[in-house]
Enzyme design. Sequence first.
Site, PDB file in Angstrom:
ATOM      1  N   HIS A 120      44.497  35.388  38.891  1.00 65.07           N
ATOM      2  CA  HIS A 120      43.569  36.512  38.714  1.00 65.07           C
ATOM      3  C   HIS A 120      42.616  36.533  39.909  1.00 65.07           C
ATOM      4  CE1 HIS A 120      39.648  38.157  37.149  1.00 65.07           C
ATOM      5  NE2 HIS A 120      40.473  39.137  36.828  1.00 65.07           N
ATOM      6  N   HIS A 166      36.484  42.096  45.372  1.00 63.59           N
ATOM      7  CA  HIS A 166      36.153  42.328  43.968  1.00 63.59           C
ATOM      8  C   HIS A 166      35.080  43.408  43.926  1.00 63.59           C
ATOM      9  CE1 HIS A 166      35.091  40.494  39.779  1.00 63.59           C
ATOM     10  NE2 HIS A 166      35.870  41.548  39.698  1.00 63.59           N
TER      11      HIS A 166
END
Length: 573
Positions: A120, A166
Amino acid sequence: MSNGKEHFKVCFCWSRVFKLRGGEVHEDIKEVFESYSTKGIMSMDHLISFLEKEQKEVDVTKKAQNIFNSLRHLNVVHRRGLNLEAFFKYLIGDNNHAHQFKVHQNMDAPLAHYYIYTGHNSYLTGNQLSSDSSTEPIKKALKKGVRVIELDLWPNTTKDDIHVRHGGTLTTPVKLGKCLKVIKEEAFTASEYPVIITFEDHLHPCPHLQEKVAQMVKNTFQSMLFTPKSEMDKFPSPKELMRNILISTKPPPKDNPAESDSKFSPHTGHSENGRDTLTQEQVQVEEGDENEDQDEVPKYRDLIAIHAAKHKGGMENFGSHGSSSKVGRLSMNEQALENTVGVIEHSHQLIRFTQRNILRVYPKGTRIKSSNYDPLIAWMRGAQMVAFNMQGYDKYLWMMQGFFRANGGCGYVKKPEFLLRGDGACDEVFNSMALPVKKTLKVKIYMGEGWRADFHFRHFDYCSPPDFYVRVGMAGVPADARKMRKTERVNDQWVPIWNHDDEEFIFPIRVPELALLRIDVKDYDPSGEDEFAGQTCLPLSELRTGIRCVPLYDHRGNVYRSVKLLMRFDFTY
């Protein structure tokens, strides 16, 4: 086999002297050797008998010869056979590990029939809020056998290139081109089985960048890229896809508004006013909104091998997934998954869906420190891609790392048959206490070694050698799970030996396919928290019986060069 001494200076005026074990062997090992030797020598026939009776090995003649050959260069093999020192070196050596190192499962089934080692936010170096993005975490993950790499795609500030970062955080970006390059270089260093790249795509305001992504992907991977001519009604097998790279994301819409984004199109829930309804249980295809208003980008669309889609509505609508003739991928966060735990029918819906399609589970957004969740909740419901943060360390990451050491560490582990059948066998997993015990595992810990070679002599205690103890527990379905239990402490020894006959651990197992033996070692500290000294998790389905060497790993899952335990494993049925 001599003993030495080690001096620890205390204050400035005096020192403590400790007698060190050097080459001592556990009494039980001596007894086993005596049972399979004559006048202190274990012949080839004796070794073959030991491998058959104690280790439950097959093809023992060839293995016995390999053991002799592996020890000859150490100059410990007597011309007539093995002495005790040579026998012990075999037991504690690389030819006697507790689990297999070869791919041995059937790799001809569709991808949906396997658990797949999944990362992830694979590009982050630390926490989810402010750490740097880099290619290094991607490289490390691939070298450890991770097969699914996640990349978040964003336009750069001038909207002429693609950054991986991110979104909505303080994390620094890394260029997509660098990420693709390192994936190509490292994809098949640990495993030849396929690598899947999942894009969380935030490029929809800039369709020209999606075209650029398509060109970069094609130019980088070339013949390695698997691009089916149309959507698939069945996934290929890992064997068919060996040394291939697959892209998985939500396809952009075609130019014809009447055409759906994808034939893999989940059911959408609607409220009375016709708007999409979302509930707390909502299952989302990715963490962010993807590709909602994109123009036609045919090159980008064509490179997508595994189509992802968005599910709107609660779990009551999930039963419609999988009704399409085409296969694809859905994602849900861990919280949405946990909301299914108390409702058996919801778990059944997930299992039915994952018999043909792929389900990805990812950590909830509050895991800022890159912690993880219990993967067994997802594995029990058939989820193939249980996405984990690889940046930190915790017991759940250790479980994940241990689970995927199975099947030769290739990154693909066959799901249990009860999750692939349509006969309701999975009912019993959610009521595991009602299941009969299939096997009982008995564990005995003999000794450990290697800390003095891998650690500074003052690492654990400034004034004395360490005081080691071992903890053993079981992870699995609720009926199999057992808390960590520990051995007695061995004081002031770098080579601890546990000679207590009562230090055996017994674990009744009902679902061995999902059971993991958890092991860790700690150094007792009377003035504070006991210090970590190594850990491992062993898949029960792969555990080799008999006296075995168990290498230990550090916090981050890197194997120590020398640290290992000598243990015994026995199953009764």
